[in-house]
Design a protein around this motif. Structure first.
Motif, short mmCIF file in Angstrom:
data_model
loop_
_atom_site.label_atom_id
_atom_site.label_comp_id
_atom_site.label_asym_id
_atom_site.label_seq_id
_atom_site.Cartn_x
_atom_site.Cartn_y
_atom_site.Cartn_z
N UNK A 1 43.93 108.37 63.13
CA UNK A 1 42.99 108.26 62.86
C UNK A 1 42.20 108.39 63.59
N UNK A 2 40.92 109.41 63.79
CA UNK A 2 40.15 109.82 64.38
C UNK A 2 38.72 108.62 64.83
N UNK A 3 38.63 107.38 62.99
CA UNK A 3 38.16 106.92 63.24
C UNK A 3 38.31 105.37 63.97
N UNK A 4 39.59 105.29 64.61
CA UNK A 4 40.66 104.02 65.08
C UNK A 4 40.75 104.52 66.47
N UNK A 5 40.28 105.73 66.87
CA UNK A 5 40.82 105.91 68.33
C UNK A 5 40.61 104.87 69.28
N UNK A 6 39.60 104.25 69.42
CA UNK A 6 38.81 103.98 70.50
C UNK A 6 39.38 102.67 70.03
N UNK A 7 39.68 101.58 69.15
CA UNK A 7 40.15 100.97 68.85
C UNK A 7 42.05 100.41 69.69
N UNK A 8 42.32 101.67 69.37
CA UNK A 8 43.62 101.76 69.75
C UNK A 8 44.00 101.84 71.44
N UNK A 9 43.01 102.33 72.09
CA UNK A 9 42.77 102.65 73.18
C UNK A 9 42.75 101.62 73.53
#
Length: 521
Positions: free
Chosen positions: A139-147
């Protein structure tokens, strides 16, 4: 028609790859989910139907069977919505066959097709990299966490139609840039060591605790500054390494406590639960097991104020997590392990009224009341706390500034702590430990050798103070940390003497032999 999409399920703080197999066959319209799915997963069929239809796609009016493999592993949460929807659209030919292969996909669907955030994305991205997958879709809101995870491409989507357009090749997406990194300085600590008047003995104990990750108990009357000292501790803690930051963030992500503004926890967590907390809230568990406070403070500090006010059963469940650095939770259908490598800091009063050791206030408690009050904290738990420190009441001269003293700032203390931690990192480079407080008996024998004078001093302490075998080993660990703080390779007698004095618990109800008879100045 059969389609296969990869997603993942959380097991504790770790992720496991799950194969979402979607089969569409002729028959009466039905939507069946198998594979040990919990209620939230089974309910996904309604969200998937509405999201597919409201996104402008045709939902098949056939018999749909969704299998979540491996079938013997429990699946819970809402992160299966997006992979199930993509599996249905792949099976009907709306998404090209093979387009989703090599992707690990997760996300919750709203009824209008929007993709909502889920917990545990960091662990999912780490598992995808470990399994050799090409990319993850989150999800877009989790993008930085996954990066935060290096070595894998991260694609973020905000809706089901956006994900379908990407896999069909008509809506390109750029992978998310890698997360920048860690901050090297401790920021935002409300209390500095220079703000605390006096209490040099307690400050020294905090320095040793921070440098070697030794558990600490502060005992003193109300108003002596125990809570303020605990609040100043984060200002001298060593910075998190990237590996520690990943471990800490993974726990908070699995608990759903990681905000979109903080994709990576860059400072050591400090947790301070209220004394009414339950045992499940402290070590984790519940009907749907979640990490407890001891795991949320992994690689950080767990502060228990008013220690005897906690339920005795709650305190006793801390024994194994403090000893092993892990919390094992066993249920009928699952077994979960959470990390719990934390620095325990406790504060307590010497008696129910709190003034047993106060020089200017009279204690109103009887010896029976004091004994009962202190008995709320079991001996085995106290034995697992390395440093026992008396925090006396602050004198008027110190408070008024009549004594012209300059308090050492946290920055100077932190520099010594960081240097000591660097020495430990070099010493334990080939071992799975980072701090002196984590040493086992084998490491103590290897790295805590002492001379004959120090052995004689330890023997006297064991006999006259009644130290257990565990306490004796903890004295050696503390002596090793004290030597590291002073930059010494060998442990000398003054290091051992200072370590032993932190094992003395002063009690109104118990007369102990004066320290001067054991270690004369």
């Amino acid at each position: 028609m059969l389609a296969r999409v990869f997603c993942s399920a959380l097991v504790g703080v770790e992720a496991r790859v799950v194969d979402v197999e979607v089969d569409i066959a002729r028959g009466l319209p039905a939507f069946t989910t198998v594979g040990l799915a919990e209620a939230a997963v089974r309910e996904s069929r309604e969200r998937v139907k509405a999201a597919v239809t409201n996104s402008g796609f045709q939902f098949p009016k056939d018999r749909i069977t969704v299998n979540l493999a491996p079938a013997d592993m429990r699946k819970e949460g809402t992160g299966f919505d997006l992979p199930v929807a993509l599996g249905v659209l792949t099976a009907t030919g709306m998404v090209p066959e093979g387009a989703v292969s090599g992707f690990l996909i997760c996300g919750e669907l709203a009824l209008d097709g929007r993709v909502k955030p889920v917990r545990g994305v960091l662990a999912m991205a780490m598992e995808a990299r470990r399994c050799g997958m090409n990319a993850v879709m989150v999800p877009h809101a989790n993008r930085t966490e996954a990066s935060v995870v290096r070595g894998i491409r991260v694609y973020a989507v905000g809706s089901l139609s956006e994900a379908v357009g990407f896999f069909k090749g008509i809506r390109p997406l750029a992978p998310e840039p890698p997360f920048a990194g860690l901050e090297s300085e401790a920021k935002g600590c409300p209390v500095d060591f220079s703000d605390i008047v006096g209490q040099n003995h307690a400050k020294r104990a905090l320095e040793i605790a921070a440098a070697g990750r030794h558990n600490l108990l502060m005992n003193g009357p109300p108003g002596s500054g125990k809570t303020m000292l605990a609040r100043a501790l984060p200002s001298i803690l060593p910075p998190l390494s990237f590996e520690e930051a990943l471990e800490t963030t993974r726990v908070h992500s699995a608990a759903g406590l990681l905000g979109s503004e903080t994709p990576l926890i860059t400072s050591r967590p400090v947790r301070s639960p209220h004394h009414t907390i339950s045992d499940a809230g402290l070590i984790g568990g519940g009907q749907n097991p979640m990490p407890g406070e001891v795991s949320l403070s992994h690689n950080g500090v767990l502060f228990l104020d008013e220690l005897p006010e906690f339920k005795k059963r709650v305190l006793d469940v801390l024994r194994q997590p403090l000893e092993d650095g892990l919390v094992h939770i066993a249920r009928a259908r699952t077994k979960i392990t959470y990390p719990s490598d934390t620095l325990l800091v406790c504060a307590m009063n010497p008696c129910p009224c709190g003034y047993a050791t106060h020089p200017g206030r009279e204690c109103r408690c009887s010896s029976v009341q004091v004994e009962r009050y202190q008995g709320r904290v079991s001996g085995p738990l106290l034995d697992r706390i390395d440093l026992h420190v008396e925090v006396p009441a602050v004198s008027f001269d110190d408070l008024s500034g009549r004594k012209k003293t300059t308090e050492e700032p946290s920055a100077d203390v932190r520099a010594r702590v960081v240097a000591a931690v660097a020495r430990q990192a070099t010493r334990f480079e080939a071992l799975p430990i980072r701090f002196n407080g984590q040493m086992g008996s084998r490491e103590v024998r290897s790295f805590c050798a002492v001379g004959q004078d120090s052995r004689d001093l330890l023997e006297a302490a064991v006999k006259r103070l009644g130290l257990s075998a565990r306490a004796w080993m903890r004295c050696l660990k503390m002596a090793r940390t004290i030597a590291d703080l002073e930059g010494c390779e060998a442990i000398d007698t003054p290091h051992v003497a200072e370590a032993i004095q932190y094992r003395e618990i002063f009690s109104q109800a118990e007369e102990r032999e004066p320290w001067e008879t054991i270690c004369p100045s």
